[in-house]
Motif scaffolding. Structure first.
Motif, PDB file in Angstrom:
ATOM      1  N   MET A  23     -28.039  19.486 -30.956  1.00 16.71           N
ATOM      2  CA  MET A  23     -26.638  19.144 -31.108  1.00 16.71           C
ATOM      3  C   MET A  23     -26.472  17.630 -31.090  1.00 16.71           C
ATOM      4  O   MET A  23     -27.041  16.937 -30.252  1.00 16.71           O
ATOM      5  CB  MET A  23     -25.825  19.771 -29.982  1.00 16.71           C
ATOM      6  N   LYS A  24     -25.711  17.114 -32.011  1.00 12.84           N
ATOM      7  CA  LYS A  24     -25.496  15.682 -32.144  1.00 12.84           C
ATOM      8  C   LYS A  24     -24.485  15.197 -31.102  1.00 12.84           C
ATOM      9  O   LYS A  24     -23.465  15.829 -30.877  1.00 12.84           O
ATOM     10  CB  LYS A  24     -24.972  15.389 -33.549  1.00 12.84           C
ATOM     11  N   ASN A  25     -24.806  14.081 -30.447  1.00  6.77           N
ATOM     12  CA  ASN A  25     -23.903  13.478 -29.471  1.00  6.77           C
ATOM     13  C   ASN A  25     -22.870  12.639 -30.214  1.00  6.77           C
ATOM     14  O   ASN A  25     -23.231  11.712 -30.927  1.00  6.77           O
ATOM     15  CB  ASN A  25     -24.705  12.631 -28.487  1.00  6.77           C
ATOM     16  N   GLU A  26     -21.603  12.977 -30.064  1.00  5.86           N
ATOM     17  CA  GLU A  26     -20.553  12.230 -30.746  1.00  5.86           C
ATOM     18  C   GLU A  26     -19.823  11.351 -29.747  1.00  5.86           C
ATOM     19  O   GLU A  26     -19.513  11.797 -28.639  1.00  5.86           O
ATOM     20  CB  GLU A  26     -19.580  13.181 -31.426  1.00  5.86           C
ATOM     21  N   TYR A  27     -19.570  10.115 -30.146  1.00  4.16           N
ATOM     22  CA  TYR A  27     -18.887   9.172 -29.269  1.00  4.16           C
ATOM     23  C   TYR A  27     -18.067   8.202 -30.092  1.00  4.16           C
ATOM     24  O   TYR A  27     -18.251   8.076 -31.300  1.00  4.16           O
ATOM     25  CB  TYR A  27     -19.880   8.435 -28.369  1.00  4.16           C
ATOM     26  N   MET A  28     -17.169   7.512 -29.392  1.00  2.00           N
ATOM     27  CA  MET A  28     -16.328   6.522 -30.058  1.00  2.00           C
ATOM     28  C   MET A  28     -16.476   5.175 -29.363  1.00  2.00           C
ATOM     29  O   MET A  28     -16.775   5.107 -28.170  1.00  2.00           O
ATOM     30  CB  MET A  28     -14.865   6.968 -30.061  1.00  2.00           C
ATOM     31  N   LEU A  29     -16.289   4.123 -30.137  1.00  2.00           N
ATOM     32  CA  LEU A  29     -16.363   2.760 -29.638  1.00  2.00           C
ATOM     33  C   LEU A  29     -15.028   2.402 -28.985  1.00  2.00           C
ATOM     34  O   LEU A  29     -13.969   2.565 -29.591  1.00  2.00           O
ATOM     35  CB  LEU A  29     -16.656   1.800 -30.793  1.00  2.00           C
ATOM     36  N   LEU A  30     -15.081   1.918 -27.737  1.00  2.00           N
ATOM     37  CA  LEU A  30     -13.871   1.500 -27.030  1.00  2.00           C
ATOM     38  C   LEU A  30     -13.684  -0.008 -27.049  1.00  2.00           C
ATOM     39  O   LEU A  30     -12.565  -0.495 -27.197  1.00  2.00           O
ATOM     40  CB  LEU A  30     -13.910   1.984 -25.577  1.00  2.00           C
ATOM     41  N   SER A  31     -14.769  -0.754 -26.877  1.00  3.90           N
ATOM     42  CA  SER A  31     -14.690  -2.216 -26.868  1.00  3.90           C
ATOM     43  C   SER A  31     -16.086  -2.792 -27.049  1.00  3.90           C
ATOM     44  O   SER A  31     -17.079  -2.072 -26.976  1.00  3.90           O
ATOM     45  CB  SER A  31     -14.064  -2.723 -25.563  1.00  3.90           C
ATOM     46  N   SER A  32     -16.146  -4.094 -27.273  1.00  5.30           N
ATOM     47  CA  SER A  32     -17.450  -4.758 -27.389  1.00  5.30           C
ATOM     48  C   SER A  32     -17.360  -6.158 -26.802  1.00  5.30           C
ATOM     49  O   SER A  32     -16.278  -6.737 -26.717  1.00  5.30           O
ATOM     50  CB  SER A  32     -17.913  -4.811 -28.845  1.00  5.30           C
ATOM     51  N   TYR A  33     -18.505  -6.663 -26.388  1.00  7.71           N
ATOM     52  CA  TYR A  33     -18.602  -7.987 -25.778  1.00  7.71           C
ATOM     53  C   TYR A  33     -19.799  -8.712 -26.371  1.00  7.71           C
ATOM     54  O   TYR A  33     -20.781  -8.085 -26.754  1.00  7.71           O
ATOM     55  CB  TYR A  33     -18.826  -7.885 -24.263  1.00  7.71           C
ATOM     56  N   ARG A  34     -19.720 -10.041 -26.381  1.00 14.49           N
ATOM     57  CA  ARG A  34     -20.853 -10.886 -26.790  1.00 14.49           C
ATOM     58  C   ARG A  34     -21.108 -11.919 -25.704  1.00 14.49           C
ATOM     59  O   ARG A  34     -20.168 -12.457 -25.121  1.00 14.49           O
ATOM     60  CB  ARG A  34     -20.554 -11.617 -28.094  1.00 14.49           C
ATOM     61  N   GLY A  35     -22.372 -12.201 -25.483  1.00 14.43           N
ATOM     62  CA  GLY A  35     -22.734 -13.237 -24.527  1.00 14.43           C
ATOM     63  C   GLY A  35     -22.595 -14.613 -25.164  1.00 14.43           C
ATOM     64  O   GLY A  35     -22.411 -14.743 -26.375  1.00 14.43           O
ATOM     65  N   ASP A  36     -22.686 -15.647 -24.349  1.00 16.02           N
ATOM     66  CA  ASP A  36     -22.705 -17.009 -24.877  1.00 16.02           C
ATOM     67  C   ASP A  36     -23.704 -17.838 -24.078  1.00 16.02           C
ATOM     68  O   ASP A  36     -24.294 -17.359 -23.121  1.00 16.02           O
ATOM     69  CB  ASP A  36     -21.305 -17.635 -24.893  1.00 16.02           C
ATOM     70  N   GLY A  37     -23.908 -19.064 -24.517  1.00 19.89           N
ATOM     71  CA  GLY A  37     -24.880 -19.925 -23.860  1.00 19.89           C
ATOM     72  C   GLY A  37     -26.263 -19.312 -23.882  1.00 19.89           C
ATOM     73  O   GLY A  37     -26.751 -18.864 -24.923  1.00 19.89           O
ATOM     74  N   LYS A  38     -26.882 -19.240 -22.733  1.00 24.00           N
ATOM     75  CA  LYS A  38     -28.237 -18.704 -22.586  1.00 24.00           C
ATOM     76  C   LYS A  38     -28.346 -17.248 -23.065  1.00 24.00           C
ATOM     77  O   LYS A  38     -29.405 -16.795 -23.470  1.00 24.00           O
ATOM     78  CB  LYS A  38     -28.635 -18.800 -21.109  1.00 24.00           C
ATOM     79  N   PHE A  39     -27.228 -16.518 -23.032  1.00 21.05           N
ATOM     80  CA  PHE A  39     -27.236 -15.092 -23.391  1.00 21.05           C
ATOM     81  C   PHE A  39     -26.478 -14.815 -24.687  1.00 21.05           C
ATOM     82  O   PHE A  39     -26.000 -13.704 -24.912  1.00 21.05           O
ATOM     83  CB  PHE A  39     -26.664 -14.265 -22.239  1.00 21.05           C
TER      84      PHE A  39
END
Length: 77
Positions: free
Chosen positions: A1-17
């Motif tokens: 069975m395929k796991n279905e999900y939805m995107l709620l939010s996203s983040y990006r690092g800065d500097g060293k990350f």
């Protein structure tokens, strides 16, 4: 069975990350589980599910990942 999900939010690092990105996910259906999909250099590393935890918990884990507080760990490491 395929796991279905939805995107709620996203983040990006800065500097060293600045090479880190993370997406907060929620499963679709009657029971919601939350998790994060972690990336380095736009390559998906995997999804970590937080069964029994709420959206705020997943958002906090996502922030910790892009800040370098949390690292990606494969099972058994």
């Amino acid at each position: 069975m395929k796991n279905e999900y939805m995107l709620l939010s996203s983040y990006r690092g800065d500097g060293k990350f600045k090479n880190r990105k993370v997406e907060v996910l929620r499963t679709v259906g009657s029971k919601h589980n939350f998790g994060i999909r972690m990336y380095i250099n736009d390559n998906a590393l995997g999804i970590e599910w937080f069964n029994g935890h709420n959206e705020a918990y997943a958002e906090s884990a996502a922030e910790n990942y892009v800040l370098g507080i949390k690292d990606y760990k494969r099972l058994g490491e």
